[in-house]
Structure formats: C-alpha cells, structure tokens
Design an enzyme around this catalytic site. Structure first.
Site, mmCIF file in Angstrom:
data_model
loop_
_atom_site.group_PDB
_atom_site.id
_atom_site.type_symbol
_atom_site.label_atom_id
_atom_site.label_comp_id
_atom_site.label_asym_id
_atom_site.label_seq_id
_atom_site.Cartn_x
_atom_site.Cartn_y
_atom_site.Cartn_z
ATOM 1 N N SER A 19 -6.732 -8.822 6.889
ATOM 2 C CA SER A 19 -6.183 -9.086 8.225
ATOM 3 C C SER A 19 -5.545 -10.464 8.371
ATOM 4 O O SER A 19 -5.596 -11.061 9.442
ATOM 5 C CB SER A 19 -7.253 -8.857 9.304
ATOM 6 O OG SER A 19 -7.647 -7.493 9.324
ATOM 7 N N GLU A 69 -11.470 -10.465 -0.855
ATOM 8 C CA GLU A 69 -11.101 -9.636 0.283
ATOM 9 C C GLU A 69 -12.345 -8.934 0.817
ATOM 10 O O GLU A 69 -12.728 -7.869 0.305
ATOM 11 C CB GLU A 69 -10.090 -8.562 -0.141
ATOM 12 C CG GLU A 69 -8.774 -9.110 -0.624
ATOM 13 C CD GLU A 69 -7.658 -8.089 -0.452
ATOM 14 O OE1 GLU A 69 -6.714 -8.382 0.277
ATOM 15 O OE2 GLU A 69 -7.760 -6.994 -1.026
ATOM 16 N N LYS A 84 0.847 -1.215 0.000
ATOM 17 C CA LYS A 84 0.000 0.000 0.000
ATOM 18 C C LYS A 84 0.877 1.258 0.000
ATOM 19 O O LYS A 84 1.940 1.254 -0.604
ATOM 20 C CB LYS A 84 -0.973 -0.043 1.187
ATOM 21 C CG LYS A 84 -1.761 -1.354 1.220
ATOM 22 C CD LYS A 84 -2.933 -1.328 2.154
ATOM 23 C CE LYS A 84 -3.650 -2.675 2.102
ATOM 24 N NZ LYS A 84 -4.852 -2.725 2.891
HETATM 25 P P1 PGA Z 1 -4.680 -6.138 5.450
HETATM 26 O O1 PGA Z 1 -4.874 -5.690 3.925
HETATM 27 O O2 PGA Z 1 -3.905 -7.434 5.415
HETATM 28 O O3 PGA Z 1 -3.900 -5.021 6.089
HETATM 29 O O4 PGA Z 1 -6.035 -6.316 6.024
HETATM 30 C C1 PGA Z 1 -5.149 -6.630 2.926
HETATM 31 C C2 PGA Z 1 -5.332 -5.940 1.602
HETATM 32 O O5 PGA Z 1 -5.860 -4.830 1.578
HETATM 33 O O6 PGA Z 1 -4.953 -6.479 0.560
#
Ligand code: PGA
Length: 257
Positions: free
Chosen positions: A218, A172, A12
């Site tokens: 998560s 997701e 990200k």
């Molecule tokens: P996260 O993000 O593991 O921090 O929940 C997953 C994603 O957005 O691909």
C-alpha cells in the site's frame, strides 16, 4: 553506506497490451525528464514483457518478471523460464511474492529454488518476504522471527558473491498488500534493520551494508516520501499505485531534492 533507491512497480495481472504500452511510455517520459538518482524497475505481466521492453528501449528502466519457473526448460506447461525472461530483455524478476506463496503454492523450498535459478541464470532478483496478519497479531518479535526464517530459507543455497551481485530484498507485510494499510515507517524500518542484521549474521556486515531492502504494501503518492525518508528503507515495491502514471510518477519523485 548510502544505497541508491529503487522504485519498483509490480503491475500484477492488470492492464492490456495497449494500456501496458501507454503506461511504459509514460514512465519512460517521466524518468527521462527527471533523471533522478534512483533506479526504476517495472514488472509487467508476462505477455506484455516484449511490448514494454520495446517501449523502454534506450532508457535505464529495469524490466522484470513477476515470477519464474524453478526449472530450466522442458515439459512444464504454463511456466516461464529464467532464460525466456532474459531473452525478452528482463534484467531481473520478483521471487516469492506473497501472492505466489498464497495462490501459486510457492513454499520456502520453491522460493529458494527459484531464487537460485534466477540468479544463476544471470537475472537480478527481488526476494519478497513478509508476515501474515495472523503472525503479526502475535507481536513484533514473532513477526521478525517469521520473516527472518523466510529469508534464511530462501538464501540457503546462495553464496555471498551471488547475493552481492544480484539480490534485493523486499519486505512486504502481507496484511498491508492491496489493503490500504501500511506498516508505520518506524515499524517497517525496524524490520528492515532486523533483516539487515540477519544478512550480516548469515554472510557478512559488508554484504548487509550494501544490500538494498525495499518496503512494499500500500505504498502510494501520499505516503511514499515518508517511507523513502527512512534511512533503513532503500526503495519501494509498488502494486496498485504503479498502475497510474500520476501516482507512480509522484512516488518516483517523492522526497527527492
Ligand atoms: P500494493 O502491492 O502496493 O497494491 O499493496 C504491493 C505488492 O504486492 O508488491
């Protein structure tokens, strides 16, 4: 059919160039040392693709963009094309991540166009789908119908051959991303089975049985083994826990013999 697991890290909008290089080197070290029968993909922020590509040179680790433009080139200030991603050494890209849908204005139509652009330019694509909290509250059947709708809209222009060559799906649930909440493994596996059945309906059983479907939301060092242990789940797309080698390394090894 056994599908090779894919462990993907989505960094990200995190890290700086020094941190990105250090993390890429640490992931390389982990993968080169362990050599597990799993694929690994990293999606750093655009400005660090080049430095991460250099750090990963000579490894099987797949480099990916977090997004791409639906356009080939031209007057699209701030956008990054599929050709640029390939030029920087990317194997693939994420498409339709819920944060692009929510904050970047990506509609189902944008996601379809980006997916076609990615795959027809020679990139592999991890298509992200998932229901919001408000859809989830209306029940499992509604969630499945919603996610199936996102999938069908995104795949509308693609042939079976294109999907077979370059497509991965990531389920997701939006309410699980970055929240510390995860879908139970059985709920996630049920959604994956539903998505696989949808692909069989849209194309063929043959494609459905070979297509990888990742879970994201998560995923962390503590829950990865359980999630990866479900036969319907062919890997994970990891955000927060991909930013530290301790957690990403543990996820990479989770459940491995
Ligand atoms: P996260 O993000 O593991 O921090 O929940 C997953 C994603 O957005 O691909």
């Amino acid at each position: 059919m056994s599908r090779r697991l894919l462990i993907a890290g989505n960094w990200k909008m995190n890290l700086d160039s020094r941190g990105a290089t250090a993390l890429a080197r640490a992931v390389k070290h982990e993968i080169v040392q362990r050599k597990l029968d799993r694929d690994v993909m990293l999606a750093p922020p655009y400005p660090y693709l080049d430095t991460v590509a250099r750090a990963l040179e000579g490894t099987p680790i797949l480099l990916a963009g977090q997004d791409l433009s639906r356009h080939e080139s031209g007057a699209f200030t701030g956008e990054v094309s599929a050709g640029m991603l390939i030029d920087l050494g990317c194997h693939g890209t994420l498409v339709g991540h819920s944060e692009r849908r929510e904050h970047g204005g990506d509609t189902d139509d944008t996601v379809r166009a980006k997916l076609e652009r990615a795959i027809r330019s020679g990139l592999s694509a991890v298509l992200c789908v998932g229901e919001s909290e408000s859809v989830r509250e209306t029940g499992a059947a509604a969630s499945m119908a919603f996610v199936e709708g996102q999938l069908a809209a995104a795949l509308a222009g693609l042939t079976e051959e294109e999907c077979a060559k370059a497509l991965t799906i990531a389920y997701e649930p939006v309410w699980a991303i970055g929240t510390g909440k995860t879908a139970s493994t059985s709920d996630a596996a049920a959604m994956h089975a539903h998505l696989r059945a949808s692909v069989a309906n849209l194309y063929s059983e043959a494609l459905a049985s070979r297509l990888r479907i990742l879970y994201g939301g998560s995923v962390n060092a503590a829950n990865a083994a359980d999630i990866l242990g479900a036969s319907e789940i062919d890997g994970v797309l990891v955000g927060g826990a991909s930013l530290k080698i301790e957690s990403f390394g543990t996820i990479y090894r989770a459940g491995a013999a």
